[in-house]
Enzyme design. Structure first.
Site, PDB file in Angstrom:
ATOM      1  N   GLU A 191       0.880  -1.174   0.000  1.00 31.11           N
ATOM      2  CA  GLU A 191       0.000   0.000   0.000  1.00 31.11           C
ATOM      3  C   GLU A 191       0.906   1.209   0.000  1.00 31.11           C
ATOM      4  OE1 GLU A 191      -1.535   3.191   0.821  1.00 31.11           O
ATOM      5  OE2 GLU A 191      -2.116   2.497   2.822  1.00 31.11           O
TER       6      GLU A 191
ATOM      7  N   CYS B  95      -3.343   8.594   3.446  1.00 29.63           N
ATOM      8  CA  CYS B  95      -3.159   8.043   2.102  1.00 29.63           C
ATOM      9  C   CYS B  95      -4.461   8.053   1.319  1.00 29.63           C
ATOM     10  CB  CYS B  95      -2.639   6.614   2.197  1.00 29.63           C
ATOM     11  SG  CYS B  95      -1.048   6.444   3.028  1.00 29.63           S
TER      12      CYS B  95
END
Length: 501
Positions: free
Chosen positions: A241, A275
């Site tokens: 990720e 994020c």
């Protein structure tokens, strides 16, 4: 974070509060030998953990969840001190994380148990099944912005799948990781199924080289590439990720107040260090000016600071302020207008809220991850342009859409090249444990959360059991002409034109 070392064998990592520099704690830095020992202990513990079965693992994970729940405020205080985020935000992080731990521990047996699958007419003598087994030891390398929620997205699901974990937290947030480890040791004493190794990038590299069976990494795309290269040496699988440049699309029929509220939350919550938040906003032309006006008023009310009542805290990673400053300077120099804040918003470790308009599309603040409380608002002629510009990025983590027409929202969601989409909210998926999470492109690959997250940390194993002699004996070196003639007839029956009807 400070590394103190008179010699390599006595290095200490000191964790500090970014708000005032006060020390949170200090721990020995794990070198390659220490990491190797942790992985070896985890491998021994993994055998015991696997033997507990789904029911036993659920019982232990629920006990761990209880330990964390009873100490939730203490854990939130540690998170707040290490990251600088308000205590309320830290407590919310704990609540969301425990939702996932609870779901994973309870659902693992349904998702991963061995299941019978059809064998097909040609293999009617075979009993076929699919099952999932743990990798063994999973190394988790976590970030600092959500030091509990994000790594636990891998940890909870990997543990539920039967793996042991060696967790290397960010060098900025080791106290959070050690608190979690202590809670584990209280809940499951004597079994280092979950353990923590503290250190900087060198410790992370040591974990990759320690012979773990899989790596779960969260961080920048640049670092992800280095970790992947190291994993390639042993063909160690990895789930990544790696951030995003997430967009919000605001349709002309949207509830503008709701869109504004979520834009502020997604773009500026946690000082923009999210994020899967909001960095770009594409607004249909007919409502652009009104949206921007309302957004400016809402953003201008925010006030960063060290107190619990402040909107958000400092930049956890000090050098991130320099990245934000450079992006703002470039955008303003090239003709962008700061509707709220501007380059002067970056000061003394904090970044005040910034809203930009008229930003050239090739500016860094429009193309690269900012990771600060900055929103770029662009006017678009229609939703087709909004979709095109949303997809015009190397990232592909999440996006959000605001419209009162839910069918239109779902149709737009299908066109976006991202891993998760929310309609009429931001981060709506974060608290839904059955939804997998992950990105594409520079945002990474693989999934955590949901059934896909459980399978991500499992090795699929297919089993075929011959229960009786086959009608046609073909798996032999002495096939008969009769069986071959019958095989040809079956071939045409099953796959020829007559078979299609």
């Amino acid at each position: 974070m400070t590394l103190i070392a008179d010699d390599p064998t006595s290095a200490q990592l000191v964790s500090t509060d970014p708000r005032d520099g006060s020390q949170v704690g200090s721990w020995p830095v794990a070198d390659q030998a220490a990491v190797d020992r942790a992985v070896a202990a985890a491998r021994d513990a993994a055998e015991w953990w696997h033997a507990q079965g789904f029911a036993g693992r659920k019982r232990h994970l629920q006990a761990w969840k209880t330990e964390i729940t009873e100490g939730a405020h203490a854990l939130a205080d540690v998170i707040s001190r290490e990251t600088g985020k308000p205590s309320g935000d830290a407590l919310l992080e704990v609540v969301l994380t425990l939702t996932h731990l609870d779901w994973a521990s309870k659902e693992a047996h349904k998702v991963l148990r061995r299941t019978k699958v059809p064998s097909g007419l040609a293999n009617i003598n075979q009993s076929a099944s699919v099952g999932y087994e743990p990798y063994g030891v999973v190394g988790v390398i976590g970030p600092w912005n959500y030091p509990f929620y994000t790594p636990m997205g891998s940890i909870s699901y990997a543990l539920s799948a039967g793996n042991a974990i060696v967790f290397k937290p960010s060098e900025l947030t080791p106290a959070t990781a050690k608190w979690i480890e202590d809670a584990w040791n209280r809940a499951v004493p004597g079994h280092p199924v979950f353990s923590v190794v503290v250190g900087d990038g060198a410790t992370g590299a040591a974990l990759v080289h320690a012979g773990v069976d899989k790596i779960a990494f969260t961080g920048s795309p640049g670092t992800a590439r280095k970790v992947m290269a190291a994993c390639a040496e042993r063909l160690t699988p990895i789930v990544v990720e790696a951030g995003g440049k997430d967009a919000m699309i605001v349709a002309a029929d949207a509830d503008l107040d709701a869109a504004v509220g979520f834009a502020v939350f997604g773009g500026m919550g946690n000082a923009g260090q999210t994020c899967a938040g909001v960095e770009r906003v594409f607004v249909e032309a007919s409502v652009h000016d009104e949206f921007l006006s309302r957004l400016a008023k809402a953003a201008a009310k925010l006030h960063p600071g060290p107190g619990a009542s402040d909107s958000y805290g400092p930049m956890t990673l000090a050098r991130q302020s320099d990245i934000v400053a450079r992006q703002l300077d470039e955008a303003i120099a090239r003709g962008a207008t700061a509707v709220v804040g501007g380059p002067d918003s970056v000061a003394d470790g904090y970044v005040g809220p910034v809203v930009l308009r008229d930003v050239p599309a090739d500016c860094a603040v429009s193309r690269e991850e900012t990771f600060g409380p900055v929103l770029v608002v662009d006017r678009v002629a229609d939703l087709d342009e909004a979709v095109r510009r949303t997809n015009d990025t190397d990232y592909g983590l999440t996006a959000s859409i605001f419209t009162k027409d839910l069918a239109k929202g779902r149709a737009l969601a299908a066109r976006l090249k991202v891993g998760a989409v929310t309609v009429n909210s931001v981060l709506g998926f974060a608290g839904i444990p059955s939804l997998p999470f992950g990105g594409r492109g520079d945002s990474g690959f693989g999934r955590i959360h949901g059934a896909d997250g459980l399978r991500e940390f499992s090795v699929v194993k297919s089993v075929a059991v011959q229960t009786r002699k086959p009608m046609l004996d073909l798996l032999t070196m002495d096939r008969s002409e009769k069986d071959m003639r019958m095989t040809e007839k079956v071939l045409h029956l099953l796959h020829g034109r007559r078979g299609k009807h």
